[in-house]
Enzyme design. Structure first.
Site: not given
Ligand code: BEZ
Length: 204
Positions: A119, A44
């Site tokens: 997402r 993110c």
């Molecule tokens: C992230 O790195 O943004 C992420 C990775 C796995 C689950 C949720 C967020």
């Protein structure tokens, strides 16, 4: 309320890192509403920085970016501050603190198992109709160039009533919508077009 492609985008009136915001404020503009699973997560963070780098390009396309997660406003503020301190990138767009999960549920962005948002990406047109919905896996970062490409394709459809072919890129030809009557189909073939159903046209 739920979200459907081609239908009015669910209204919201929310608290963000830039103060209170409602969807109605954005009438006449394109809006990209995007959710992320959680603040202070690595994928993110890369996405927020890239959205910020491309902010001026989105502005030129009359697009407003709006981020969202169910984290609190204080968490958002601390994360934005940290991105500025550690990476030197200011996040210039509002991020919704959807602590009651109302917007996330209205836009079908909740992963009810984890209690966080997925997402998601929603492109909303100037009439506030939902024109695109994409959901990515939590571990897969979005392709911001692809999001810009789809905005540009949607805007060509909006301005010129042209569709866009497979792998279309800005500068390439669009597609004239297929004829709706037998007469139009025959006329198109008679005009020398290879087929009655596929006709390219220069965009500019
Ligand atoms: C992230 O790195 O943004 C992420 C990775 C796995 C689950 C949720 C967020």
């Amino acid at each position: 309320m739920s979200v459907y492609l081609g239908q009015k985008a669910p209204e919201f009136f929310v608290n963000t890192t830039k103060g209170p915001v409602s969807l109605e404020d954005y009438k006449g503009k394109w809006v990209i509403l995007f959710s992320h699973p959680a603040d202070f997560t690595p994928v993110c963070t890369t996405e927020f920085m890239e959205f910020a780098r491309k902010y001026e390009e989105f502005k030129k396309l009359n697009v407003e970016l709006v981020g969202l997660s169910v984290d609190s406003i204080y968490s958002h503020i601390e994360w934005m501050k940290d991105i500025k301190d550690k990476f030197g990138i200011e996040i210039p767009f509002p991020v919704i603190a959807d602590i009651n999960k109302d917007v996330a549920r209205a836009y079908n962005m909740m992963d009810e198992k984890t209690g966080s948002t997925v997402r998601g990406v929603f492109i909303i047109d100037p009439n506030q109709i939902v024109r695109l919905m994409i959901y990515y896996p939590a571990e897969t970062g979005r392709n911001i160039e692809e999001i810009i490409r789809t905005v540009r394709a949607l805007q060509i459809n909006w301005n010129r009533k042209l569709a866009t072919p497979v792998n279309w890129k800005p500068g390439e030809d669009g597609i004239v919508l297929a004829p709706g009557t037998l007469e139009e189909a025959i006329a198109r073939e008679k005009s020398g077009n290879k087929t009655w159903y596929l006709k390219f046209e220069q965009v500019n």
